[in-house]
Design a protein around this motif. Structure first.
Motif, PDB file in Angstrom:
ATOM      1  N   ARG A 118      -2.261  -4.767   2.824  1.00  0.00           N
ATOM      2  CA  ARG A 118      -1.675  -6.110   2.843  1.00  0.00           C
ATOM      3  C   ARG A 118      -0.165  -6.003   2.631  1.00  0.00           C
ATOM      4  N   ILE A 119       0.601  -6.520   3.589  1.00  0.00           N
ATOM      5  CA  ILE A 119       2.058  -6.550   3.493  1.00  0.00           C
ATOM      6  C   ILE A 119       2.479  -8.009   3.580  1.00  0.00           C
ATOM      7  N   ALA A 120       3.238  -8.470   2.592  1.00  0.00           N
ATOM      8  CA  ALA A 120       3.583  -9.888   2.517  1.00  0.00           C
ATOM      9  C   ALA A 120       5.087 -10.095   2.561  1.00  0.00           C
ATOM     10  N   TYR A 167       0.122  -7.379  -9.484  1.00  0.00           N
ATOM     11  CA  TYR A 167      -1.323  -7.374  -9.718  1.00  0.00           C
ATOM     12  C   TYR A 167      -2.037  -6.294  -8.900  1.00  0.00           C
ATOM     13  N   GLY A 168      -1.375  -5.782  -7.866  1.00  0.00           N
ATOM     14  CA  GLY A 168      -2.002  -4.797  -6.990  1.00  0.00           C
ATOM     15  C   GLY A 168      -2.775  -5.419  -5.847  1.00  0.00           C
ATOM     16  N   ILE A 169      -2.508  -6.689  -5.558  1.00  0.00           N
ATOM     17  CA  ILE A 169      -3.210  -7.367  -4.457  1.00  0.00           C
ATOM     18  C   ILE A 169      -2.583  -7.015  -3.118  1.00  0.00           C
ATOM     19  N   ILE A 170      -1.272  -6.842  -3.092  1.00  0.00           N
ATOM     20  CA  ILE A 170      -0.596  -6.432  -1.862  1.00  0.00           C
ATOM     21  C   ILE A 170       0.064  -5.067  -2.081  1.00  0.00           C
ATOM     22  N   GLU A 171       0.275  -4.347  -0.984  1.00  0.00           N
ATOM     23  CA  GLU A 171       0.824  -2.996  -1.066  1.00  0.00           C
ATOM     24  C   GLU A 171       2.333  -2.936  -0.863  1.00  0.00           C
ATOM     25  N   ARG A 172       2.886  -3.961  -0.204  1.00  0.00           N
ATOM     26  CA  ARG A 172       4.323  -3.930   0.071  1.00  0.00           C
ATOM     27  C   ARG A 172       4.842  -5.333   0.299  1.00  0.00           C
TER      28      ARG A 172
END
Length: 259
Positions: free
Chosen positions: A121-123, A175-180
């Motif tokens: 997941r990249i946001a 939180y570690g929900i997205i990676e970048r």
């Protein structure tokens, strides 16, 4: 208007776009049908090595269920529709190739559940994320309670789900929900660059790595190590493995064919 678009970019990268910007790319019955039609194409496509999923427009990745549409449904129809969303998201998670969620804006409820089913997941810096269903008197019903707890741990998942809290990209990263996180204007460029790096690696190796990780997470360590061994063995007789060794010796970039 087609509610889901699919195209192949840069040879090996698939781009799937949720295309209901006027409705925050929410899951309507029509979008679910179009999304499954696109998945039928993707599952038959031999040359795609990475899939990117994004939302059209600048405001939303996917806002989850279409509440205006749902308001008119019977209780049974609501249950049926949520099950359809869950099954569709599971199809995405089950794809053998890596899937990247390009989160350009709001990803709430089913939208975050979709992103959680992706491998990476990249946001953008403008993104907002949350499993907000308890604020509507319901719970995440398309895998959110299970995937979020596995990703960040049960305590943090319970806190976020019980409070229906909406997270900024920075908070979701912590939180570690997205990676970048990427600048809003560079999100597409960043995601394509990461997808290209993955696509350049041995596709069989990447797919077997995904299989080993996914299947191993659902069992104990001993069984997981056995799964890893079986996945490793599948890479041994391939032409790609020979090409990788040859390219290393010749100090050049390998040219993998997925064979």
């Amino acid at each position: 208007m087609q509610t889901v678009l699919f195209d192949v970019v840069e040879d090996y990268i698939g781009l799937l776009t949720l295309n209901r910007p006027q409705a925050a790319n929410a899951f309507s019955v029509e979008l679910l049908k179009d999304l499954n039609d696109c998945l039928n194409q993707i599952e038959k496509h031999d040359h795609i090595r990475v899939l990117i999923i994004k939302g059209s427009g600048e405001k939303a990745f996917c806002a989850g269920a279409d509440l205006k549409e749902r308001e008119k449904m019977s209780d049974d129809k609501v249950v049926e529709t949520v099950k359809r969303i869950k099954e569709t998201i599971h199809r995405i998670e089950s794809l053998p190739i890596p899937v990247i969620a390009s989160i350009n804006g709001a990803a709430f409820g089913g939208g975050l559940e979709l992103a959680l089913a992706c491998d990476i997941r990249i946001a953008s810096t403008q993104a907002l994320l949350g499993l907000t269903e308890t604020s509507l008197g319901i719970i995440p019903g398309a895998g959110g309670t299970q995937r979020l707890a596995r990703l960040i741990g049960p305590g943090k998942a319970k806190y976020l789900i019980f409070t229906a809290r909406r997270l900024t990209a920075e908070e979701a990263y912590k939180y570690g929900i997205i990676e970048r996180i990427a600048d809003r204007n560079k999100l597409v460029e960043t995601v394509l660059a990461e997808a290209s790096i993955i696509a350049e690696n041995g596709p069989i190796g990447v797919q077997q790595a995904k299989e080993a990780i996914q299947s191993g997470l659902n069992t104990d360590l001993k069984s997981g190590l056995e799964i890893e061994e079986q996945c490793y063995k599948k890479t041994i007789p391939t032409q790609d493995r020979i090409e990788g060794i040859k390219a290393f010796k010749e100090k050049r970039k390998p040219h993998y064919k997925g064979k």
